[in-house]
Design a protein around this motif. Sequence first.
Motif, PDB file in Angstrom:
ATOM      1  N   ARG A 274     -27.522   6.091 -13.469  1.00 34.52           N
ATOM      2  CA  ARG A 274     -27.005   7.227 -13.042  1.00 34.52           C
ATOM      3  C   ARG A 274     -27.869   8.150 -12.503  1.00 34.52           C
ATOM      4  N   THR A 275     -27.649   9.177 -11.804  1.00 41.21           N
ATOM      5  CA  THR A 275     -28.446   9.888 -10.782  1.00 41.21           C
ATOM      6  C   THR A 275     -29.740  10.456 -11.584  1.00 41.21           C
ATOM      7  N   ASP A 276     -29.619  10.983 -12.577  1.00 37.22           N
ATOM      8  CA  ASP A 276     -30.812  11.254 -13.161  1.00 37.22           C
ATOM      9  C   ASP A 276     -30.607  11.460 -14.885  1.00 37.22           C
ATOM     10  N   ARG A 277     -31.512  12.145 -15.615  1.00 39.48           N
ATOM     11  CA  ARG A 277     -31.313  12.185 -17.170  1.00 39.48           C
ATOM     12  C   ARG A 277     -30.227  13.120 -17.452  1.00 39.48           C
ATOM     13  N   MET A 278     -29.727  13.198 -18.583  1.00 43.24           N
ATOM     14  CA  MET A 278     -28.406  13.972 -19.005  1.00 43.24           C
ATOM     15  C   MET A 278     -28.881  15.333 -18.941  1.00 43.24           C
ATOM     16  N   GLY A 279     -27.993  16.080 -17.845  1.00 41.63           N
ATOM     17  CA  GLY A 279     -28.106  17.556 -17.642  1.00 41.63           C
ATOM     18  C   GLY A 279     -29.249  18.079 -17.128  1.00 41.63           C
ATOM     19  N   ARG A 280     -29.955  17.077 -16.289  1.00 39.33           N
ATOM     20  CA  ARG A 280     -31.251  17.336 -15.874  1.00 39.33           C
ATOM     21  C   ARG A 280     -31.415  16.891 -14.433  1.00 39.33           C
ATOM     22  N   GLY A 281     -32.340  17.350 -13.261  1.00 38.77           N
ATOM     23  CA  GLY A 281     -32.426  16.686 -12.193  1.00 38.77           C
ATOM     24  C   GLY A 281     -33.880  16.398 -11.675  1.00 38.77           C
ATOM     25  N   GLY A 282     -34.153  15.915 -10.418  1.00 41.59           N
ATOM     26  CA  GLY A 282     -35.243  15.863  -9.898  1.00 41.59           C
ATOM     27  C   GLY A 282     -35.107  15.725  -8.400  1.00 41.59           C
ATOM     28  N   ASP A 283     -36.436  15.542  -7.695  1.00 41.20           N
ATOM     29  CA  ASP A 283     -36.579  15.796  -6.520  1.00 41.20           C
ATOM     30  C   ASP A 283     -35.798  14.521  -5.514  1.00 41.20           C
ATOM     31  N   GLN A 284     -35.372  13.475  -5.989  1.00 40.15           N
ATOM     32  CA  GLN A 284     -34.610  12.497  -5.287  1.00 40.15           C
ATOM     33  C   GLN A 284     -33.259  13.115  -5.056  1.00 40.15           C
ATOM     34  N   ILE A 285     -32.706  14.313  -5.684  1.00 45.18           N
ATOM     35  CA  ILE A 285     -31.215  14.626  -5.342  1.00 45.18           C
ATOM     36  C   ILE A 285     -31.322  15.227  -4.015  1.00 45.18           C
ATOM     37  N   PRO A 286     -31.994  16.110  -3.510  1.00 49.96           N
ATOM     38  CA  PRO A 286     -31.852  16.513  -1.995  1.00 49.96           C
ATOM     39  C   PRO A 286     -31.807  15.454  -1.058  1.00 49.96           C
ATOM     40  N   PHE A 287     -32.241  14.350  -1.445  1.00 47.66           N
ATOM     41  CA  PHE A 287     -32.343  13.171  -0.361  1.00 47.66           C
ATOM     42  C   PHE A 287     -31.111  12.396  -0.637  1.00 47.66           C
ATOM     43  N   LEU A 288     -30.612  12.400  -1.899  1.00 49.71           N
ATOM     44  CA  LEU A 288     -29.227  11.690  -1.895  1.00 49.71           C
ATOM     45  C   LEU A 288     -28.245  12.586  -1.197  1.00 49.71           C
ATOM     46  N   ASP A 289     -28.352  13.824  -1.324  1.00 50.17           N
ATOM     47  CA  ASP A 289     -27.524  14.662  -0.780  1.00 50.17           C
ATOM     48  C   ASP A 289     -27.189  14.587   0.727  1.00 50.17           C
ATOM     49  N   ARG A 290     -28.174  14.366   1.280  1.00 53.85           N
ATOM     50  CA  ARG A 290     -28.254  13.776   2.939  1.00 53.85           C
ATOM     51  C   ARG A 290     -27.945  12.432   3.147  1.00 53.85           C
ATOM     52  N   GLY A 291     -27.682  11.790   2.271  1.00 51.20           N
ATOM     53  CA  GLY A 291     -27.245  10.320   2.428  1.00 51.20           C
ATOM     54  C   GLY A 291     -28.484   9.292   2.350  1.00 51.20           C
ATOM     55  N   TYR A 292     -29.827   9.832   2.036  1.00 50.04           N
ATOM     56  CA  TYR A 292     -30.913   8.706   2.024  1.00 50.04           C
ATOM     57  C   TYR A 292     -31.012   7.938   0.805  1.00 50.04           C
ATOM     58  N   PRO A 293     -31.381   6.725   0.933  1.00 51.06           N
ATOM     59  CA  PRO A 293     -31.483   6.029  -0.252  1.00 51.06           C
ATOM     60  C   PRO A 293     -32.761   6.374  -1.057  1.00 51.06           C
ATOM     61  N   ALA A 294     -32.483   6.732  -2.262  1.00 53.25           N
ATOM     62  CA  ALA A 294     -33.411   7.335  -3.081  1.00 53.25           C
ATOM     63  C   ALA A 294     -33.172   7.074  -4.561  1.00 53.25           C
ATOM     64  N   VAL A 295     -34.443   6.998  -5.313  1.00 52.11           N
ATOM     65  CA  VAL A 295     -34.296   6.585  -6.837  1.00 52.11           C
ATOM     66  C   VAL A 295     -35.205   7.497  -7.476  1.00 52.11           C
ATOM     67  N   ARG A 296     -35.294   7.568  -8.823  1.00 50.30           N
ATOM     68  CA  ARG A 296     -36.219   8.182  -9.588  1.00 50.30           C
ATOM     69  C   ARG A 296     -36.877   7.166 -10.477  1.00 50.30           C
ATOM     70  N   ILE A 297     -38.324   7.386 -10.074  1.00 56.52           N
ATOM     71  CA  ILE A 297     -39.118   6.331 -11.231  1.00 56.52           C
ATOM     72  C   ILE A 297     -39.718   7.161 -12.425  1.00 56.52           C
ATOM     73  N   THR A 298     -39.621   6.750 -13.488  1.00 56.17           N
ATOM     74  CA  THR A 298     -40.039   7.720 -14.611  1.00 56.17           C
ATOM     75  C   THR A 298     -40.317   7.058 -15.749  1.00 56.17           C
ATOM     76  N   VAL A 299     -41.017   7.655 -16.735  1.00 60.18           N
ATOM     77  CA  VAL A 299     -41.616   7.151 -18.019  1.00 60.18           C
ATOM     78  C   VAL A 299     -40.139   6.427 -18.969  1.00 60.18           C
ATOM     79  N   ALA A 300     -40.392   5.459 -19.427  1.00 62.06           N
ATOM     80  CA  ALA A 300     -39.294   4.903 -20.396  1.00 62.06           C
ATOM     81  C   ALA A 300     -38.792   5.848 -21.519  1.00 62.06           C
TER      82      ALA A 300
END
Length: 454
Positions: A274-300
């Motif tokens: 999924r794009t990010d955690r439930m009900g939350r967001g991160g700085d990968q999203i503006p890049f995804l909005d522009r069509g750039y390949p992006a992921v969020r790396i975060t703690v388990a």
Amino acid sequence: MRKLILAAALLSYPAFAQSDPAEEVSTERLRADMDAIVSFGTRHTLSSQTDPERGIGAAVNWALDEFGRIGDGCNDCLDVQSVERIVEPDGRRIPQPTLVRNAVAIQRGTERPDEIIIVQGHYDSRVTDPLNGTDDAPGANDDGSGSVMILEAARILSQREYPSTIVYALLTGEEQGLYGAQILADWVGEQGYTVKAVLNNDMIGNSCGSDGKCDAAHVRVFSEGLRADSTPEVRAMQRRFGGENDSPGRNLSRWIAGVAEADPEGMQVRQIWRTDRMGRGGDQIPFLDRGYPAVRITVAVEDYEHQHQDLRIEDGITYGDTVDEIDFDYLTRASQLNVRALDRLAQSPMPPAPNADAIVRTDTVVEWDAVPGAHHYHVYQRRTDQPYWNDEATADLLDEGAVDGKLSTVIDERGDDWFFGVNACTATGYCSPIASAVPAGAFAPVAQSEDDSE
């Protein structure tokens, strides 16, 4: 057609490489940088821009200077910039016109300087009230952890040369609405760069959650399914022909997981589709909005008692995002995974943009344009109900076999039952992520792909 058995060959570090830069990650340097950035008291976006010792202004100035010092150690190989904009009041978390500055360092590629990989984290911090720009907000894990990793990656990788450009970015304005990422994504578009990957690291420094559950073996990698920059036409094609699980970000996530698996003793990846955690967001999203390949790396597992909290003790529980809550062994291993992935991405070509034709036929034609820097290509397949690509490549083609700049192969399978994908590799064995031969599977904005097809 010769087949390649590569359970990890397309992802693993080539045996003939000089060294693995991930082994150079220093826990001591990570600690020193963490101590430095929390010493600014708060890095809230609304904090002081002018105080020389406290607040976001002093913190960004220090980061720019640190990038400059790193550049001094590589014969000025880093182009250090403050990518910034005045953000107008938004009626939510920006109450007055506010300068949002990103500290950016660009390590230009030697062969394809306009082909970039971005590694980023947000540098700003906050307490419970998102408008409180005065109280102490150490922001050690959120996101001092990602920030110190980026500085460490710049120190290590700047000592090497790469065909592609690496952009190291410490973003601000995240806690106020992803403003720093939006500014950087707009800037990338203005430069006309081709984006191979965006690795957004947001909280990579703790291994135990607020419920006592711990997982020191994994980071999570979040990736979008349906593309944010999709169009009604693309969605209609995906409804008919598939591709919901084959966005560039999803294939980038699979590739990072493969990089991790090649080092069984290192940090492993738990893919979260999924794009990010439930009900939350991160700085990968503006890049995804522009069509750039992006992921969020975060703690388990997240620790909510030490995230977005005022510093306090309440009912015997200590709250606040402080350095003493950081697991530096975990942060070191997460940093090593990032450095290893960046090293390989910067050496590999862009993924191809394949198409598959299986209309009313008993086989499938997979074709794509030749990719700059590629020596050979691997074609992969998986059944439509399988999540991962087969370990064994279906076909192997040399770049020199291109005809009029195009390559193609015929797969003896009915395409209705399979998804196909292609990656591009250098002569020395560095391979790109796989790009899927589905609608909008290319590692390029949908609008650009549609323009190219006209």
